[in-house]
Design an enzyme around this catalytic site. Structure first.
Site, PDB file in Angstrom:
ATOM      1  CE  LYS A  67     -81.359 -46.823  24.216  1.00  0.00           C
ATOM      2  NZ  LYS A  67     -81.237 -45.421  24.688  1.00  0.00           N
ATOM      3  CE  LYS A  79     -82.235 -39.819  20.660  1.00  0.00           C
ATOM      4  NZ  LYS A  79     -82.062 -40.714  21.812  1.00  0.00           N
ATOM      5  CB  ALA A 240     -70.725 -36.080  27.973  1.00  0.00           C
TER       6      ALA A 240
HETATM    7  P1  NAI Z   1     -77.655 -33.823  30.039  1.00  0.00           P
HETATM    8  O1  NAI Z   1     -77.714 -32.868  28.911  1.00  0.00           O
HETATM    9  O2  NAI Z   1     -78.498 -33.608  31.249  1.00  0.00           O
HETATM   10  O3  NAI Z   1     -76.130 -33.956  30.562  1.00  0.00           O
HETATM   11  C1  NAI Z   1     -75.021 -34.022  29.729  1.00  0.00           C
HETATM   12  C2  NAI Z   1     -73.846 -33.450  30.524  1.00  0.00           C
HETATM   13  O4  NAI Z   1     -72.658 -33.666  29.787  1.00  0.00           O
HETATM   14  C3  NAI Z   1     -73.929 -31.941  30.782  1.00  0.00           C
HETATM   15  O5  NAI Z   1     -73.628 -31.663  32.122  1.00  0.00           O
HETATM   16  C4  NAI Z   1     -72.880 -31.349  29.841  1.00  0.00           C
HETATM   17  O6  NAI Z   1     -72.325 -30.145  30.320  1.00  0.00           O
HETATM   18  C5  NAI Z   1     -71.875 -32.482  29.817  1.00  0.00           C
HETATM   19  N1  NAI Z   1     -70.994 -32.515  28.644  1.00  0.00           N
HETATM   20  C6  NAI Z   1     -71.292 -32.296  27.349  1.00  0.00           C
HETATM   21  N2  NAI Z   1     -70.200 -32.464  26.583  1.00  0.00           N
HETATM   22  C7  NAI Z   1     -69.200 -32.833  27.420  1.00  0.00           C
HETATM   23  C8  NAI Z   1     -67.832 -33.181  27.240  1.00  0.00           C
HETATM   24  N3  NAI Z   1     -67.275 -33.183  26.030  1.00  0.00           N
HETATM   25  N4  NAI Z   1     -67.114 -33.507  28.325  1.00  0.00           N
HETATM   26  C9  NAI Z   1     -67.658 -33.498  29.558  1.00  0.00           C
HETATM   27  N5  NAI Z   1     -68.944 -33.173  29.793  1.00  0.00           N
HETATM   28  C10 NAI Z   1     -69.700 -32.857  28.741  1.00  0.00           C
HETATM   29  O7  NAI Z   1     -77.940 -35.258  29.378  1.00  0.00           O
HETATM   30  P2  NAI Z   1     -78.411 -36.597  30.103  1.00  0.00           P
HETATM   31  O8  NAI Z   1     -79.885 -36.720  30.038  1.00  0.00           O
HETATM   32  O9  NAI Z   1     -77.718 -36.727  31.404  1.00  0.00           O
HETATM   33  O10 NAI Z   1     -77.852 -37.697  29.078  1.00  0.00           O
HETATM   34  C11 NAI Z   1     -76.463 -38.009  29.043  1.00  0.00           C
HETATM   35  C12 NAI Z   1     -76.224 -39.030  27.928  1.00  0.00           C
HETATM   36  O11 NAI Z   1     -76.967 -40.209  28.200  1.00  0.00           O
HETATM   37  C13 NAI Z   1     -76.640 -38.564  26.535  1.00  0.00           C
HETATM   38  O12 NAI Z   1     -75.737 -39.072  25.588  1.00  0.00           O
HETATM   39  C14 NAI Z   1     -78.017 -39.215  26.345  1.00  0.00           C
HETATM   40  O13 NAI Z   1     -78.341 -39.456  24.978  1.00  0.00           O
HETATM   41  C15 NAI Z   1     -77.816 -40.516  27.092  1.00  0.00           C
HETATM   42  N6  NAI Z   1     -79.040 -41.100  27.577  1.00  0.00           N
HETATM   43  C16 NAI Z   1     -79.858 -40.384  28.406  1.00  0.00           C
HETATM   44  C17 NAI Z   1     -81.021 -40.960  28.881  1.00  0.00           C
HETATM   45  C18 NAI Z   1     -81.925 -40.234  29.831  1.00  0.00           C
HETATM   46  O14 NAI Z   1     -82.843 -40.874  30.347  1.00  0.00           O
HETATM   47  N7  NAI Z   1     -81.709 -38.955  30.123  1.00  0.00           N
HETATM   48  C19 NAI Z   1     -81.416 -42.325  28.488  1.00  0.00           C
HETATM   49  C20 NAI Z   1     -80.446 -42.995  27.651  1.00  0.00           C
HETATM   50  C21 NAI Z   1     -79.316 -42.387  27.207  1.00  0.00           C
HETATM   51  N1  PHE Z   2     -83.703 -40.452  25.217  1.00  0.00           N
HETATM   52  C1  PHE Z   2     -83.657 -41.547  26.133  1.00  0.00           C
HETATM   53  C2  PHE Z   2     -83.001 -42.771  25.480  1.00  0.00           C
HETATM   54  O1  PHE Z   2     -82.185 -42.624  24.612  1.00  0.00           O
HETATM   55  C3  PHE Z   2     -84.992 -41.807  26.814  1.00  0.00           C
HETATM   56  C4  PHE Z   2     -86.129 -42.211  25.906  1.00  0.00           C
HETATM   57  C5  PHE Z   2     -86.460 -43.540  25.771  1.00  0.00           C
HETATM   58  C6  PHE Z   2     -86.912 -41.258  25.261  1.00  0.00           C
HETATM   59  C7  PHE Z   2     -87.554 -43.934  24.989  1.00  0.00           C
HETATM   60  C8  PHE Z   2     -87.996 -41.656  24.472  1.00  0.00           C
HETATM   61  C9  PHE Z   2     -88.295 -42.990  24.349  1.00  0.00           C
HETATM   62  O2  PHE Z   2     -83.167 -43.891  25.893  1.00  0.00           O
END
Ligand code: NAI
Ligand code: PHE
Length: 352
Positions: A67, A79, A240
């Site tokens: 990334k 991580k 998710a």
């Molecule tokens: P979050 O924890 O806020 O949301 C995840 C959601 O998925 C929750 O509402 C949960 O109830 C739901 N969930 C979990 N298992 C599920 C399933 N089997 N079916 C349906 N819903 C399910 O996490 P966030 O921050 O929104 O991240 C989502 C994904 O994106 C993760 O995989 C994370 O690693 C990835 N990601 C997040 C970033 C960020 O900036 N927050 C950046 C890059 C990737």
């Molecule tokens: N956890 C997020 C990702 O997977 C955001 C993140 C980026 C956290 C870079 C730390 C450093 O991209």
């Protein structure tokens, strides 16, 4: 997965620590510091075994290396995983704070070779708590002097990826297309808002039914979580956890496009080939979800303005067009084309 298998990974360093009082395990995986300090979020959840947690941390760290390289950010990939003794919602505040304090001490002992940030199970508020004991943290709240949540820019990047992938699939106009968002958390809820605002027909699913309610009130169709990969849609948006698409699901997924935020959404790389053979356009996850990294590193390391972060995030769409066109020209999967582009950049000095 047993621990020996998990530790056969070829990254630079894996640190493991146990805390008897809370029962938590701490895993930090540094995949690469070739382009700069390793960066990647802290994931806090329960795992079936320590081996599974180490494998998850390692694979997620490798994805962070790709990334950072593909976005030309001057960071490596790492991580952390906090293996909780029970689900976060069942932990009392004192135990959670103890876990974060120990994690901060672990970060300090790495001396800045790894910088963490928010991920599944952690938030800007948790980064503020970590930030009291260590400087090696991205994504503290604005009040605490950080760049705030990465979720909004991640969502904008996913939206750019959806547009690029639907264009590649020959259906560029979102109005009327069925878009299924899996996971309505910090990122998924924002992506759902963005696609609904474009006139797409929104389908949503979450294991927490309360998260679907507000979208249902706005006319979204709610899908049961176990039907997410068997419900017909034009665009499948996994937001998710990872490991959603294995080979069997890739053979039958009733969608034309896959573009979402979930890190390591494919259980194995062969699933990308199966999707490709079926004509399903897959936007590689580490490109589609890079907006959060652009936000955190752009704002906190490179001093970029909010406008520059937005522009660089929107450019993820251009990067995907390049990847799609290279994949077509070389007859390789989009995943392979994205990895090759990232590896090319890994062999060059970083240019931010
Ligand atoms: P979050 O924890 O806020 O949301 C995840 C959601 O998925 C929750 O509402 C949960 O109830 C739901 N969930 C979990 N298992 C599920 C399933 N089997 N079916 C349906 N819903 C399910 O996490 P966030 O921050 O929104 O991240 C989502 C994904 O994106 C993760 O995989 C994370 O690693 C990835 N990601 C997040 C970033 C960020 O900036 N927050 C950046 C890059 C990737
Ligand atoms: N956890 C997020 C990702 O997977 C955001 C993140 C980026 C956290 C870079 C730390 C450093 O991209």
């Amino acid at each position: 997965m047993d621990l020996g298998e998990a530790l056969s990974w070829q990254g630079e360093l894996t640190c493991i620590r146990h805390d008897q009082d809370s029962g938590a395990w701490f895993v930090i995986a540094l995949d690469s510091t070739r382009r700069g300090p390793a960066a990647g979020g802290t994931r806090a959840m329960t795992y079936p075994s320590l081996g599974d947690a180490v494998a998850d941390a390692s694979q997620l760290a490798s994805a962070m290396t790709l990334k950072m390289a593909i976005t030309d950010l001057p960071m490596g990939g790492g991580k952390s995983v906090l293996v909780l003794p029970r689900p976060r919602a069942e932990l009392d505040e004192a135990t959670w704070r103890r876990i974060l304090e120990l994690h901060a001490a672990n970060l300090e002992s790495l001396g800045g070779s790894y910088v963490t940030g928010p991920d599944v199970g952690t938030s800007s508020r948790d980064m503020d708590l970590l930030g009291r004991s260590t400087a090696h943290v991205f994504g503290r709240s604005l009040d605490a002097g950080g760049a705030g949540s990465s979720a909004e820019m991640t969502a904008h990047g996913v939206f750019a990826a959806i547009k690029a992938a639907t264009t590649e699939a020959g259906r560029p106009d979102l109005p009327g297309q069925r878009v299924l968002v899996q996971g309505l958390g910090a990122v998924g809820a924002r992506v759902a808002d963005l696609v609904a605002a474009q006139g797409a027909e929104l389908l949503v699913t979450d294991v927490d039914p309360a998260r679907c309610t507000s979208f249902q009130d706005l006319g979204a169709h709610v899908v049961a979580p176990d039907q997410a990969t068997s419900t017909a849609c034009d665009v499948f948006v996994p937001c998710a956890t990872g490991g959603v698409i294995d080979i069997t699901i890739a053979r039958s997924l009733p969608a034309a496009v896959v573009a979402g935020a979930a890190n390591n959404v494919l259980t194995e790389r062969a699933a990308a080939a199966v999707l490709g053979q079926r004509g399903v356009v897959y936007a590689p996850d580490f490109v589609a979800n890079a907006g959060g990294a652009v936000h955190l590193v752009g704002r906190e390391v490179l001093g970029w303005s909010a406008e520059t972060v937005q522009r660089r995030t929107a450019q993820l769409g251009d990067t995907l067009h390049k990847i799609f066109s290279d994949a077509r020209a070389r007859d390789v999967t989009t995943d392979q084309a994205a990895r090759d582009l990232a590896r090319e950049r890994l062999s060059e000095p970083p240019v931010a």
